[in-house]
Write a protein that holds these residues in place. Structure first.
Motif, PDB file in Angstrom:
ATOM      1  N   TYR A   1       0.828  -1.210   0.000  1.00 15.12           N
ATOM      2  CA  TYR A   1       0.000   0.000   0.000  1.00 15.12           C
ATOM      3  C   TYR A   1       0.860   1.256   0.000  1.00 15.12           C
ATOM      4  N   ILE A   2       1.866   1.288   0.872  1.00 11.63           N
ATOM      5  CA  ILE A   2       2.706   2.486   0.962  1.00 11.63           C
ATOM      6  C   ILE A   2       3.507   2.678  -0.325  1.00 11.63           C
ATOM      7  N   ASN A   3       4.041   1.592  -0.883  1.00  6.10           N
ATOM      8  CA  ASN A   3       4.766   1.700  -2.147  1.00  6.10           C
ATOM      9  C   ASN A   3       3.852   2.193  -3.269  1.00  6.10           C
ATOM     10  N   PHE A   4       2.623   1.675  -3.268  1.00  4.94           N
ATOM     11  CA  PHE A   4       1.657   2.068  -4.291  1.00  4.94           C
ATOM     12  C   PHE A   4       1.334   3.551  -4.199  1.00  4.94           C
ATOM     13  N   ARG A   5       1.036   4.024  -2.994  1.00  4.09           N
ATOM     14  CA  ARG A   5       0.682   5.440  -2.835  1.00  4.09           C
ATOM     15  C   ARG A   5       1.883   6.337  -3.123  1.00  4.09           C
ATOM     16  N   ASN A   6       3.077   5.908  -2.724  1.00  6.22           N
ATOM     17  CA  ASN A   6       4.268   6.711  -3.040  1.00  6.22           C
ATOM     18  C   ASN A   6       4.478   6.802  -4.548  1.00  6.22           C
ATOM     19  N   SER A   7       4.239   5.701  -5.250  1.00  6.92           N
ATOM     20  CA  SER A   7       4.426   5.716  -6.693  1.00  6.92           C
ATOM     21  C   SER A   7       3.385   6.598  -7.362  1.00  6.92           C
ATOM     22  N   GLN A   8       2.168   6.644  -6.807  1.00 12.29           N
ATOM     23  CA  GLN A   8       1.149   7.524  -7.354  1.00 12.29           C
ATOM     24  C   GLN A   8       1.528   8.986  -7.192  1.00 12.29           C
ATOM     25  N   VAL A   9       2.055   9.327  -6.025  1.00  8.81           N
ATOM     26  CA  VAL A   9       2.445  10.718  -5.760  1.00  8.81           C
ATOM     27  C   VAL A   9       3.609  11.134  -6.656  1.00  8.81           C
ATOM     28  N   LYS A  10       4.552  10.228  -6.876  1.00  5.77           N
ATOM     29  CA  LYS A  10       5.752  10.571  -7.640  1.00  5.77           C
ATOM     30  C   LYS A  10       5.548  10.464  -9.144  1.00  5.77           C
TER      31      LYS A  10
END
Length: 275
Positions: free
Chosen positions: A265-274
């Motif tokens: 989840y955290i990797n997914f959301r970080n990738s969305q932001v970046k």
């Protein structure tokens, strides 16, 4: 209780976030954390073992079984006992309630109707994507979102994604932007990890973002609130076909599904932001 006071809380209990290129500013990295502050014997995932990328793609590294190499950099998880309780609650709910109910829905409903309802719901959430693009100063992406909405609404009232596949001036993720991503692009970090009943994994930042998204959700302004809430829940239930397969794959990808879900989840959301 007034609908304006009830709906934000109800929106917080709704499932799913909609998730774009060219981040203005990425959120500061969270410090490395031990894989579990409560269950010390819980296996650690190697960094990058599981990542979920925009468009709902799950990837596993070849070293997925090498759990004890080193702890993965992650988010603070001070509420782990609470989070694990709701993780297991959600696991039972998704696999033994939501999944059979959705399979029954698929059995009695033609694909064209399910697809049409999913397109209609996505089209109705245009204000959320449009406003968050504006808040991120992504005006070209906002223009693309407006163009999609105009074409789909004027041709099929949103029941068909006529604009899908059309060449645009900038690439835009069909899932679009949400307020949690906007906060991330403004430089606000996740805070700590939290699991909500029915919603699933989240963080302090994304929880605040979900409440903010309520005010750009057209269903928030439908009266009475019972009709608005039941309609949106039904439409989100119809879209579970995009969520359940990924959830099951991720749940079976590691010895400790809780940690795998948290990292993904955290990797997914970080990738969305970046992105």
């Amino acid at each position: 209780m007034g609908r304006r006071s009830v709906l934000p809380a109800l929106c917080l209990l709704l499932l799913l976030a909609w998730g774009q290129p060219g981040a203005a500013q990425a959120a500061p990295a969270d410090p490395p954390r031990a894989p579990s502050t409560v269950y010390a014997a819980s296996p650690a995932l190697a960094p990058g073992a599981i990542t979920v990328h925009p468009y709902g793609q799950l990837q596993q590294s070849d070293s997925l079984d090498d759990y004890d190499t080193s702890p993965a950099a992650s988010i603070a998880d001070p509420l782990e006992p609470w989070n694990r309780f709701w993780f297991h609650f959600n696991d039972i709910f998704y696999l033994y309630v939501a999944k059979p109910a959705y399979n029954a829905w698929v059995f009695v409903t033609p694909h064209q109707l399910r697809s049409g309802l999913k397109n209609f719901f996505s089209n109705a959430l245009f204000p959320m994507r449009f406003v968050n693009n504006i808040l991120q100063f992504r005006f070209l992406e906002a223009g693309v979102e407006f163009g999609r909405f105009f074409i789909n609404t004027t041709t099929t009232l949103g029941f068909a994604d006529v604009a899908k596949g059309k060449k645009t001036i900038v690439p835009v993720d069909p899932t679009g932007e949400d307020f949690g991503q906007t906060l991330g692009r403004w430089g606000i970090g996740h805070g700590f990890y939290v699991v909500w009943p029915f919603i699933g994994p989240s963080s302090v930042r994304d929880s605040v973002g979900r409440v903010g998204d309520c005010f750009t959700d057209p269903f928030f302004y439908v009266y009475p609130w019972e009709l608005a809430t039941s309609s949106e829940l039904a439409l989100r239930f119809n879209a579970l076909g995009d969520v359940l397969p990924l959830y099951e794959d991720l749940n079976s990808a590691a010895v400790d599904p809780y940690i795998a879900m948290r990292e993904a989840y955290i990797n997914f959301r970080n990738s969305q932001v970046k992105h």
